[in-house]
Design a protein around this motif. Structure first.
Motif, PDB file in Angstrom:
ATOM      1  N   PRO A   1       0.831  -1.202   0.000  1.00 22.85           N
ATOM      2  CA  PRO A   1       0.000   0.000   0.000  1.00 22.85           C
ATOM      3  C   PRO A   1       0.868   1.256   0.000  1.00 22.85           C
ATOM      4  O   PRO A   1       2.022   1.226   0.419  1.00 22.85           O
ATOM      5  N   GLY A   2       0.289   2.349  -0.474  1.00 23.91           N
ATOM      6  CA  GLY A   2       0.987   3.626  -0.462  1.00 23.91           C
ATOM      7  C   GLY A   2       1.750   3.890  -1.750  1.00 23.91           C
ATOM      8  O   GLY A   2       1.705   3.097  -2.696  1.00 23.91           O
ATOM      9  N   THR A   3       2.420   5.014  -1.761  1.00 22.87           N
ATOM     10  CA  THR A   3       3.216   5.418  -2.917  1.00 22.87           C
ATOM     11  C   THR A   3       4.678   5.525  -2.524  1.00 22.87           C
ATOM     12  O   THR A   3       5.021   5.462  -1.345  1.00 22.87           O
ATOM     13  N   PHE A   4       5.510   5.712  -3.525  1.00 25.02           N
ATOM     14  CA  PHE A   4       6.946   5.784  -3.263  1.00 25.02           C
ATOM     15  C   PHE A   4       7.619   6.802  -4.178  1.00 25.02           C
ATOM     16  O   PHE A   4       7.077   7.198  -5.201  1.00 25.02           O
ATOM     17  N   GLU A   5       8.791   7.199  -3.752  1.00 25.62           N
ATOM     18  CA  GLU A   5       9.672   8.007  -4.596  1.00 25.62           C
ATOM     19  C   GLU A   5      11.078   7.440  -4.452  1.00 25.62           C
ATOM     20  O   GLU A   5      11.576   7.267  -3.338  1.00 25.62           O
ATOM     21  N   ILE A   6      11.675   7.123  -5.587  1.00 25.13           N
ATOM     22  CA  ILE A   6      13.062   6.680  -5.619  1.00 25.13           C
ATOM     23  C   ILE A   6      13.846   7.755  -6.363  1.00 25.13           C
ATOM     24  O   ILE A   6      13.437   8.196  -7.437  1.00 25.13           O
ATOM     25  N   SER A   7      14.946   8.175  -5.780  1.00 24.51           N
ATOM     26  CA  SER A   7      15.785   9.183  -6.416  1.00 24.51           C
ATOM     27  C   SER A   7      17.230   8.702  -6.392  1.00 24.51           C
ATOM     28  O   SER A   7      17.807   8.491  -5.327  1.00 24.51           O
ATOM     29  N   VAL A   8      17.780   8.517  -7.579  1.00 23.50           N
ATOM     30  CA  VAL A   8      19.157   8.045  -7.705  1.00 23.50           C
ATOM     31  C   VAL A   8      19.958   9.120  -8.433  1.00 23.50           C
ATOM     32  O   VAL A   8      19.561   9.589  -9.499  1.00 23.50           O
ATOM     33  N   VAL A   9      21.079   9.511  -7.836  1.00 17.80           N
ATOM     34  CA  VAL A   9      22.012  10.418  -8.497  1.00 17.80           C
ATOM     35  C   VAL A   9      23.187   9.570  -8.948  1.00 17.80           C
ATOM     36  O   VAL A   9      23.826   8.889  -8.141  1.00 17.80           O
ATOM     37  N   TRP A  10      23.449   9.591 -10.249  1.00 12.60           N
ATOM     38  CA  TRP A  10      24.382   8.671 -10.874  1.00 12.60           C
ATOM     39  C   TRP A  10      25.716   9.334 -11.180  1.00 12.60           C
ATOM     40  O   TRP A  10      25.767  10.402 -11.762  1.00 12.60           O
TER      41      TRP A  10
ATOM     42  N   GLN B   1      30.316   4.865 -12.953  1.00 13.72           N
ATOM     43  CA  GLN B   1      29.185   3.959 -13.187  1.00 13.72           C
ATOM     44  C   GLN B   1      28.624   3.406 -11.877  1.00 13.72           C
ATOM     45  O   GLN B   1      28.422   2.203 -11.720  1.00 13.72           O
ATOM     46  N   VAL B   2      28.347   4.325 -10.940  1.00 14.65           N
ATOM     47  CA  VAL B   2      27.812   3.945  -9.636  1.00 14.65           C
ATOM     48  C   VAL B   2      26.918   5.075  -9.109  1.00 14.65           C
ATOM     49  O   VAL B   2      27.116   6.240  -9.436  1.00 14.65           O
ATOM     50  N   ALA B   3      25.940   4.690  -8.312  1.00 15.03           N
ATOM     51  CA  ALA B   3      25.086   5.697  -7.667  1.00 15.03           C
ATOM     52  C   ALA B   3      25.832   6.291  -6.487  1.00 15.03           C
ATOM     53  O   ALA B   3      26.383   5.557  -5.673  1.00 15.03           O
ATOM     54  N   PHE B   4      25.871   7.624  -6.390  1.00 10.94           N
ATOM     55  CA  PHE B   4      26.447   8.199  -5.192  1.00 10.94           C
ATOM     56  C   PHE B   4      25.361   8.730  -4.260  1.00 10.94           C
ATOM     57  O   PHE B   4      25.648   9.102  -3.140  1.00 10.94           O
ATOM     58  N   GLU B   5      24.128   8.702  -4.691  1.00  9.03           N
ATOM     59  CA  GLU B   5      22.968   8.918  -3.826  1.00  9.03           C
ATOM     60  C   GLU B   5      21.874   7.978  -4.297  1.00  9.03           C
ATOM     61  O   GLU B   5      21.643   7.844  -5.489  1.00  9.03           O
ATOM     62  N   ASP B   6      21.204   7.327  -3.360  1.00 13.41           N
ATOM     63  CA  ASP B   6      20.106   6.417  -3.694  1.00 13.41           C
ATOM     64  C   ASP B   6      19.108   6.511  -2.550  1.00 13.41           C
ATOM     65  O   ASP B   6      19.343   5.979  -1.478  1.00 13.41           O
ATOM     66  N   LYS B   7      18.017   7.253  -2.792  1.00 14.45           N
ATOM     67  CA  LYS B   7      17.035   7.491  -1.734  1.00 14.45           C
ATOM     68  C   LYS B   7      15.712   6.816  -2.089  1.00 14.45           C
ATOM     69  O   LYS B   7      15.293   6.816  -3.243  1.00 14.45           O
ATOM     70  N   LEU B   8      15.064   6.271  -1.071  1.00 16.23           N
ATOM     71  CA  LEU B   8      13.731   5.709  -1.220  1.00 16.23           C
ATOM     72  C   LEU B   8      12.848   6.333  -0.148  1.00 16.23           C
ATOM     73  O   LEU B   8      13.173   6.285   1.038  1.00 16.23           O
ATOM     74  N   TYR B   9      11.758   6.934  -0.597  1.00 19.89           N
ATOM     75  CA  TYR B   9      10.770   7.492   0.311  1.00 19.89           C
ATOM     76  C   TYR B   9       9.467   6.718   0.118  1.00 19.89           C
ATOM     77  O   TYR B   9       8.999   6.582  -1.000  1.00 19.89           O
TER      78      TYR B   9
END
Length: 161
Positions: free
Chosen positions: A136-145, A150-158
């Motif tokens: 249930p609910g919604t999400f936001e994923i934000s990845v700064v690449w 070739q790697v994520a230096f920020e990876d957020k999940l709300y």
């Protein structure tokens, strides 16, 4: 750094019915091989919801009315070095009409038990996102690449709502 940003907008829509979810077994020749949900690029003149409905129909043959879509969230990948943002608007649907395509364009269509789906070969980004379509609910994923490494230096999940 320039102020101009390139943005690509995509959708994904997981259809689930009873305890099963419809997935595409995408071959390596199409890119992003493995099991994933139907979706694709939003055309310039259509709304994001219209894009989700169209992509689902084109890739599976199933017809979903816009009012039957449930918005699940957004995931975005930002590449600061190139000022590029890739955004995917995610939906779920439990009401649909039509029959599955006999020769789907993106790969074999399979109804998979939801509890067994994560055991299938999937792209890591889809495996990470998959449970969020069912919960249930919604999400936001934000990845700064980091393009250079070739790697994520920020990876957020709300998790929202």
């Amino acid at each position: 750094m320039t102020n101009k940003m390139e943005c690509m907008i995509y959708t994904m829509c997981l259809v689930h019915c009873e305890n099963k979810v419809l997935l595409i077994n995408r071959p390596s020749s199409r890119g992003f091989p493995g099991f994933l949900g139907p979706g694709g690029k939003v055309d310039m003149t259509e709304s994001i919801t219209e894009g989700a409905v169209r992509e689902l129909r084109e890739e599976t043959g199933l017809i979903v009315k816009p009012e039957d879509l449930v918005y699940k969230g957004i995931d975005e990948y930002v590449v600061p070095k190139t000022n590029f943002r890739y955004m995917v608007f995610n939906y779920a649907a439990t009401k649909f009409e039509g029959e599955l395509l006999a020769n789907p364009p993106e790969g074999e269509l399979l109804w998979v038990n939801i509890k067994e789906a994560l055991e299938l070969p999937m792209q890591p980004w889809f495996k990470h996102r998959f449970p969020l379509f069912i919960e249930p609910g919604t999400f936001e994923i934000s990845v700064v690449w980091d393009e250079d490494n070739q790697v994520a230096f920020e990876d957020k999940l709300y998790r929202l709502g």
